[in-house]
Scaffold this motif. Structure first.
Motif, short mmCIF file in Angstrom:
data_model
loop_
_atom_site.label_atom_id
_atom_site.label_comp_id
_atom_site.label_asym_id
_atom_site.label_seq_id
_atom_site.Cartn_x
_atom_site.Cartn_y
_atom_site.Cartn_z
N PRO A 117 0.83 -1.22 0.00
CA PRO A 117 0.00 0.00 0.00
C PRO A 117 0.86 1.26 0.00
O PRO A 117 1.97 1.28 0.53
CB PRO A 117 -0.80 -0.11 1.29
N GLN A 118 0.31 2.31 -0.59
CA GLN A 118 1.00 3.60 -0.63
C GLN A 118 0.39 4.53 0.43
O GLN A 118 -0.83 4.64 0.54
CB GLN A 118 0.86 4.25 -2.01
N LYS A 119 1.25 5.18 1.19
CA LYS A 119 0.81 6.21 2.12
C LYS A 119 0.87 7.54 1.37
O LYS A 119 1.92 7.92 0.85
CB LYS A 119 1.70 6.26 3.36
N VAL A 120 -0.27 8.22 1.32
CA VAL A 120 -0.38 9.44 0.53
C VAL A 120 -0.71 10.62 1.44
O VAL A 120 -1.51 10.49 2.38
CB VAL A 120 -1.48 9.28 -0.55
N ILE A 121 -0.13 11.76 1.16
CA ILE A 121 -0.44 12.99 1.88
C ILE A 121 -1.79 13.49 1.37
O ILE A 121 -1.96 13.73 0.18
CB ILE A 121 0.63 14.07 1.65
N GLN A 122 -2.75 13.62 2.27
CA GLN A 122 -4.07 14.10 1.84
C GLN A 122 -4.12 15.62 1.82
O GLN A 122 -4.57 16.21 0.84
CB GLN A 122 -5.17 13.54 2.74
N THR A 123 -3.65 16.25 2.87
CA THR A 123 -3.66 17.71 2.92
C THR A 123 -2.41 18.20 3.64
O THR A 123 -1.83 17.48 4.45
CB THR A 123 -4.89 18.28 3.67
N ILE A 124 -2.03 19.40 3.32
CA ILE A 124 -0.95 20.07 4.03
C ILE A 124 -1.52 21.39 4.52
O ILE A 124 -2.11 22.16 3.74
CB ILE A 124 0.27 20.33 3.12
N SER A 125 -1.40 21.64 5.80
CA SER A 125 -1.89 22.91 6.33
C SER A 125 -0.80 23.53 7.20
O SER A 125 0.04 22.83 7.76
CB SER A 125 -3.18 22.70 7.13
N PHE A 126 -0.82 24.83 7.27
CA PHE A 126 0.15 25.58 8.05
C PHE A 126 -0.61 26.33 9.13
O PHE A 126 -1.66 26.92 8.86
CB PHE A 126 0.90 26.59 7.16
N SER A 127 -0.10 26.34 10.34
CA SER A 127 -0.74 27.11 11.42
C SER A 127 0.30 27.99 12.09
O SER A 127 1.48 27.66 12.11
CB SER A 127 -1.40 26.17 12.44
N GLY A 128 -0.14 29.11 12.58
CA GLY A 128 0.74 30.03 13.28
C GLY A 128 1.52 30.96 12.37
O GLY A 128 2.28 31.81 12.85
N ASN A 129 1.34 30.84 11.09
CA ASN A 129 2.07 31.70 10.16
C ASN A 129 1.28 33.00 9.96
O ASN A 129 0.19 32.99 9.42
CB ASN A 129 2.31 31.00 8.82
N ARG A 130 1.83 34.11 10.42
CA ARG A 130 1.13 35.40 10.35
C ARG A 130 1.65 36.25 9.21
O ARG A 130 0.99 37.20 8.81
CB ARG A 130 1.30 36.15 11.66
N PHE A 131 2.78 35.93 8.65
CA PHE A 131 3.40 36.83 7.68
C PHE A 131 3.33 36.34 6.23
O PHE A 131 3.54 37.12 5.31
CB PHE A 131 4.86 37.09 8.06
N PHE A 132 3.07 35.05 6.03
CA PHE A 132 3.03 34.50 4.68
C PHE A 132 1.78 33.63 4.53
O PHE A 132 1.41 32.91 5.46
CB PHE A 132 4.28 33.65 4.40
N ASN A 133 1.16 33.70 3.38
CA ASN A 133 -0.02 32.86 3.18
C ASN A 133 0.43 31.43 2.87
O ASN A 133 1.58 31.18 2.52
CB ASN A 133 -0.96 33.43 2.10
N GLU A 134 -0.53 30.51 2.96
CA GLU A 134 -0.20 29.09 2.79
C GLU A 134 0.35 28.78 1.41
O GLU A 134 1.25 27.95 1.27
CB GLU A 134 -1.43 28.22 3.09
N SER A 135 -0.16 29.43 0.39
CA SER A 135 0.33 29.14 -0.96
C SER A 135 1.80 29.54 -1.10
O SER A 135 2.57 28.86 -1.78
CB SER A 135 -0.53 29.82 -2.03
N ARG A 136 2.20 30.61 -0.45
CA ARG A 136 3.62 31.03 -0.49
C ARG A 136 4.50 30.02 0.22
O ARG A 136 5.58 29.67 -0.26
CB ARG A 136 3.78 32.42 0.13
N LEU A 137 4.05 29.51 1.36
CA LEU A 137 4.83 28.52 2.09
C LEU A 137 4.88 27.20 1.33
O LEU A 137 5.91 26.51 1.33
CB LEU A 137 4.26 28.32 3.49
N GLN A 138 3.79 26.85 0.66
CA GLN A 138 3.75 25.61 -0.12
C GLN A 138 4.78 25.65 -1.24
O GLN A 138 5.35 24.62 -1.59
CB GLN A 138 2.34 25.40 -0.68
N GLU A 139 5.04 26.83 -1.79
CA GLU A 139 6.04 26.97 -2.85
C GLU A 139 7.45 26.60 -2.37
O GLU A 139 8.29 26.23 -3.18
CB GLU A 139 6.07 28.41 -3.38
N GLU A 140 7.69 26.70 -1.09
CA GLU A 140 9.02 26.47 -0.53
C GLU A 140 9.32 25.00 -0.25
O GLU A 140 10.46 24.64 -0.01
CB GLU A 140 9.20 27.27 0.77
N ILE A 141 8.29 24.16 -0.27
CA ILE A 141 8.50 22.76 0.09
C ILE A 141 8.22 21.84 -1.10
O ILE A 141 7.60 22.25 -2.07
CB ILE A 141 7.63 22.35 1.31
N GLU A 142 8.73 20.61 -1.01
CA GLU A 142 8.53 19.65 -2.09
C GLU A 142 7.31 18.75 -1.87
O GLU A 142 6.74 18.27 -2.83
CB GLU A 142 9.78 18.79 -2.27
#
Length: 173
Positions: free
Chosen positions: A109-134
């Motif tokens: 079986p494959q373990k799949v990431i369903q969602t990625i969420s960021f909490s506590g980030n006040r200065f950057f929106n989630e889409s900007r942070l998502q751009e930084e990770i693979e």
């Protein structure tokens, strides 16, 4: 491919003699590599990701040693895609002086990431942070990659002038 090595130990006074009797066996030309049981990767994609080049006249990058390393490389490749229970076995089909390596793949079986969420980030929106990770939703869950993503976010925040912050990830099942 099918060499046989028999070690023996002889003791003489204060000396130990280790002797290896090597029987090299027959020499075989390695034919095209065959994969059975693949579902996630196509044979061509797997060969490409493993840097296996075949059918190039006078050039081959597969020798006996590499052939026996490939099961571990294949398992590692599957692990990076979220398959933690993949099993690989290697068998050979012999025909005269030629051998066809056959890798049997049980993906599991494959373990799949369903969602990625960021909490506590006040200065950057989630889409900007998502751009930084693979890692990304619907991608394979691979713990070392998530740790690498944390390091990338730390570098991003440092580059933006932040000095006191904490980044950690939690995985929920």
């Amino acid at each position: 491919l099918f060499a046989n090595v028999n070690p023996s130990i002889q003791r003489q006074d204060n000396t130990i003699l280790v002797q290896y009797d090597v029987s090299p066996g027959d020499r075989y030309k390695i034919d095209e590599i065959v994969f059975e049981g693949l579902q996630y990767f196509s044979p061509e994609e797997l060969k490409n990701r493993l840097a296996i080049q075949e059918n190039i006249p006078f050039l081959t990058n597969i020798d006996g040693a590499r052939l026996f390393e490939l099961p571990y490389e294949i398992e590692s490749l599957y692990e990076t895609e979220g398959f933690t229970d993949t099993r690989i076995s290697l068998n050979f089909k012999l025909l005269d002086s030629r051998v066809t390596p056959v890798f049997y793949v049980e993906e599991g079986p494959q373990k799949v990431i369903q969602t990625i969420s960021f909490s506590g980030n006040r200065f950057f929106n989630e889409s900007r942070l998502q751009e930084e990770i693979e890692s990304h939703p619907d991608g394979g869950f691979y713990q070392p990659q998530l740790q690498n993503d944390v390091e990338k976010l730390e570098t991003f925040y440092l580059d933006q002038g932040f000095r006191e912050f904490t980044i950690r990830f939690d995985a929920e099942q």
